[in-house]
Design a protein around this motif. Structure first.
Motif, mmCIF file in Angstrom:
data_model
loop_
_atom_site.group_PDB
_atom_site.id
_atom_site.type_symbol
_atom_site.label_atom_id
_atom_site.label_comp_id
_atom_site.label_asym_id
_atom_site.label_seq_id
_atom_site.Cartn_x
_atom_site.Cartn_y
_atom_site.Cartn_z
ATOM 1 N N ASP A 23 0.870 -1.165 0.000
ATOM 2 C CA ASP A 23 0.000 0.000 0.000
ATOM 3 C C ASP A 23 0.905 1.213 0.000
ATOM 4 O O ASP A 23 1.234 1.764 1.040
ATOM 5 N N SER A 26 -0.515 5.083 0.951
ATOM 6 C CA SER A 26 -0.729 5.552 2.314
ATOM 7 C C SER A 26 0.574 6.072 2.902
ATOM 8 O O SER A 26 1.636 5.499 2.670
ATOM 9 N N ARG A 29 1.786 2.584 7.354
ATOM 10 C CA ARG A 29 1.074 1.301 7.346
ATOM 11 C C ARG A 29 0.420 1.073 8.701
ATOM 12 O O ARG A 29 0.978 1.388 9.737
ATOM 13 N N GLU A 33 -2.388 -4.310 9.303
ATOM 14 C CA GLU A 33 -1.913 -4.894 8.042
ATOM 15 C C GLU A 33 -0.629 -5.705 8.234
ATOM 16 O O GLU A 33 -0.246 -6.473 7.371
#
Length: 168
Positions: A23, A26, A29, A33
């Protein structure tokens, strides 16, 4: 990846986090996750980076990942795999008969994520910057640059440097 770069990077990978998927949109994190971390990092005889993935968290998440690992092994296909997120010094070149971007130095490993489509057969397939700590990223990038690369990033830098030297 140059073999020497992988070998030099071994200590940097110890304790690196594993997330479910990439990801990069973003700024940071989520702990939700994060699925594990890596220990026992070493280079095998063929020059591949090897380590033990320690899964942490909900049993159902761990079992899900383990099931996909087993399926990938059974089917002899990368049904899921690993992908590196790292700051690295790169250049265009050729290695092992293939042309493209070569990683000369791994500077700041961020994570090795579990992904559904590993581009390099589950090995190293992505070098990207996690922008969660912009100051740390900037520092890591500057460490990879030569003076000439830094100076050429923005012509204003050279003029500012000349003006500063006049003051001293």
């Amino acid at each position: 990846y140059e073999r020497e770069a992988i070998a030099r990077s071994v200590p940097l990978w110890e304790g690196t986090r594993a997330f479910a998927n990439h990801d990069l949109s973003s700024p940071s994190r989520s702990i939700w996750e994060q699925v594990g971390y890596y220990k026992g990092v070493h280079v095998d005889n063929s020059g591949r980076l090897i380590s033990d993935l320690h899964l942490v968290g909900e049993t159902s998440k761990k079992e899900h990942i383990i099931d996909w690992i087993k399926a990938s092994i059974t089917e002899k296909k990368p049904l899921m795999g690993l992908s590196i997120v790292s700051v690295a010094e790169t250049m265009q070149g050729e290695a092992e008969g293939r042309k493209g971007v070569l990683v000369k130095e791994i500077v700041a490993p961020r994570s090795t994520d579990i992904v559904s489509k590993p581009a390099a057969g589950g090995g190293f397939d992505l070098v990207a910057a996690d922008l969660s700590d912009e100051e740390e990223l900037t520092s890591a990038l500057l460490q990879t640059m030569t003076y000439e690369q830094w100076r050429n990033c923005n012509p204003v830098y050279e003029e500012k440097l000349r003006n500063e030297l006049k003051v001293v």
